[in-house]
Design an enzyme around this catalytic site. Structure first.
Site, PDB file in Angstrom:
ATOM      1  N   CYS A   1      44.361  42.856  42.115  1.00 26.73           N
ATOM      2  CA  CYS A   1      43.000  43.293  41.733  1.00 26.73           C
ATOM      3  C   CYS A   1      42.973  44.695  41.126  1.00 26.73           C
ATOM      4  O   CYS A   1      41.947  45.131  40.606  1.00 26.73           O
ATOM      5  CB  CYS A   1      42.095  43.255  42.952  1.00 26.73           C
ATOM      6  SG  CYS A   1      42.112  41.671  43.780  1.00 26.73           S
TER       7      CYS A   1
ATOM      8  N   HIS B   1      35.937  47.923  42.811  1.00 22.50           N
ATOM      9  CA  HIS B   1      36.361  46.516  42.813  1.00 22.50           C
ATOM     10  C   HIS B   1      35.324  45.710  43.586  1.00 22.50           C
ATOM     11  O   HIS B   1      34.870  46.104  44.663  1.00 22.50           O
ATOM     12  CB  HIS B   1      37.743  46.410  43.464  1.00 22.50           C
ATOM     13  CG  HIS B   1      38.193  45.003  43.630  1.00 22.50           C
ATOM     14  ND1 HIS B   1      38.040  44.063  42.640  1.00 22.50           N
ATOM     15  CD2 HIS B   1      38.781  44.359  44.686  1.00 22.50           C
ATOM     16  CE1 HIS B   1      38.521  42.906  43.055  1.00 22.50           C
ATOM     17  NE2 HIS B   1      38.963  43.064  44.292  1.00 22.50           N
TER      18      HIS B   1
ATOM     19  N   ASN C   1      34.357  37.843  43.374  1.00 24.64           N
ATOM     20  CA  ASN C   1      35.526  38.691  43.161  1.00 24.64           C
ATOM     21  C   ASN C   1      36.406  38.055  42.073  1.00 24.64           C
ATOM     22  O   ASN C   1      36.966  36.982  42.290  1.00 24.64           O
ATOM     23  CB  ASN C   1      36.286  38.799  44.500  1.00 24.64           C
ATOM     24  CG  ASN C   1      37.561  39.612  44.409  1.00 24.64           C
ATOM     25  OD1 ASN C   1      38.017  39.949  43.318  1.00 24.64           O
ATOM     26  ND2 ASN C   1      38.150  39.903  45.557  1.00 24.64           N
TER      27      ASN C   1
END
Ligand code: UT7
Length: 321
Positions: A110, A245, A275
């Site tokens: 990520c 994030h 996500n």
């Protein structure tokens, strides 16, 4: 010499899957997912190829930056799963935009886009590049165990891009790794057709200890914010916009709480996208850039954590009006 962001783009799959859609085949509910994570819906790939989304987002960013394929000196793609092992996603994008620039994919889970920004910065600082295309595209839906309600409800698919050019913009960056190969793990295929090594294949899906990741995330995001601000000679309250994030709204709130930051400075799109791994901060950036909320001189802080366990933060001064 550092870099500034000259153009951004993003592209999401057409299909939108709501929490109620998931509750049709999982023991879950809209209420649980929204209150525990902040997610209401996410985009999921159906017949589109991931590289088509990547190419679409790259073309939007390049048009905005006023650059053609021939102007690019480097193409970097943050992804955990390109459509093919080879060619890389970066090469597929390069072919579509008419570039002969060196191109490669980078996997830092990520945090991939932040790693790409720091690689671009090094190429530019050393004089090896002046214009870099950074793309991120993630097909999370193809990596998940769709029977595991604790993980599959969290993710979405998408792509985003930015063109960065040599000039004043990046103020500081920090990347780190706290090596841990257990709390988030997605096995690769063990190999096919080898007569010399017949191995039992581990289940090809994400395994995650959500609680452990949560604890790591809150500490890592807080630590990276402090460190990157220190390197830029700033304090967290000097930052105009936070782009964290988008893993879980509770993680974002908990990691920023100690800095007493005005919540209107913290940008999110987790409700609509879930996500999207590395792509999250790219789509977030493009969405708010297109809304016109950033002004010349604004300081944007990107912060992320992910499998590995990787983490990092980058501060960039916005150069456009
Ligand atoms: O990009 C990085 C990727 N990973 C992450 O960001 C994950 C970080 N971790 C998290 O976001 C959170 O830990 C989760 C959202 C994964 C889980 O939230 P939590 O508040 O830590 O819940 P929990 O794991 O403590 O589970 C609480 C309960 C459990 O039931 P029992 O044992 O209390 O009866 C779970 O089985 O919630 C249950 N549960 C669910 N219930 C309904 C877990 N997932 C679901 C679900 N729907 N989807």
């Amino acid at each position: 010499m550092s870099f500034y962001i000259a153009g951004t783009g993003s592209a999401l799959p057409e299909k939108v899957v709501t929490n109620d859609d998931l509750a049709k085949f999982l023991d879950t509910s809209d209420e649980w997912i929204r209150t525990r994570t902040g997610i209401s819906r996410r985009h999921v790939l159906t017949t589109e190829r991931l590289q088509d989304l990547a190419i679409r987002s790259a073309k939007i960013a390049m048009e905005e930056a006023g650059v053609s394929g021939a102007d690019l000196d480097l193409i970097l793609c943050a992804t955990m799963r390109a459509d093919t092992f080879t060619p890389s996603l970066a090469c597929a994008v390069g072919e579509a935009v008419g570039s002969r620039a060196p191109s490669f994919d980078l996997n830092a889970a990520c945090v991939g886009v932040l790693y790409c920004m720091e690689v671009a910065d090094s190429f530019i600082a050393s004089g090896k590049a002046k214009t870099v295309l950074i793309v991120s595209a993630e097909a999370m839906s193809k990596l998940l165990d769709w029977t595991d309600r604790a993980s599959c409800v969290l993710f979405g698919d998408g792509a985003g891009a930015m063109v960065v050019k040599a000039g004043e913009g990046r103020l500081a960056g920090v990347l780190s790794t706290d090596p841990d190969t257990h709390v988030i793990r997605m096995p690769n295929i063990e190999g096919i057709n080898s007569p010399y090594n017949q191995v039992e294949q581990e289940k090809l899906a994400m395994h995650m200890d959500g609680g452990e990741v949560y604890k790591f995330a809150v500490n890592a995001m807080g630590h990276n914010i402090e460190e990157v601000c220190k390197r830029a000679g700033l304090t967290p309250s000097d930052i105009d916009w936070y782009l964290p994030h988008q893993a879980n709204l509770r993680i974002i709130d908990a990691s920023l709480k100690k800095f007493k930051i005005d919540k209107s400075k913290v940008l999110t799109n987790i409700a609509d996208c879930g996500n999207m791994s590395a792509t999250s901060v790219m789509v977030l950036l493009d969405e708010y850039a297109k809304k016109g909320i950033f002004h010349k001189g604004d300081k944007l802080l990107f912060v992320a954590f992910g499998g590995g366990l990787t983490s990092g933060a980058v501060i960039i001064k916005w150069n456009k009006e």
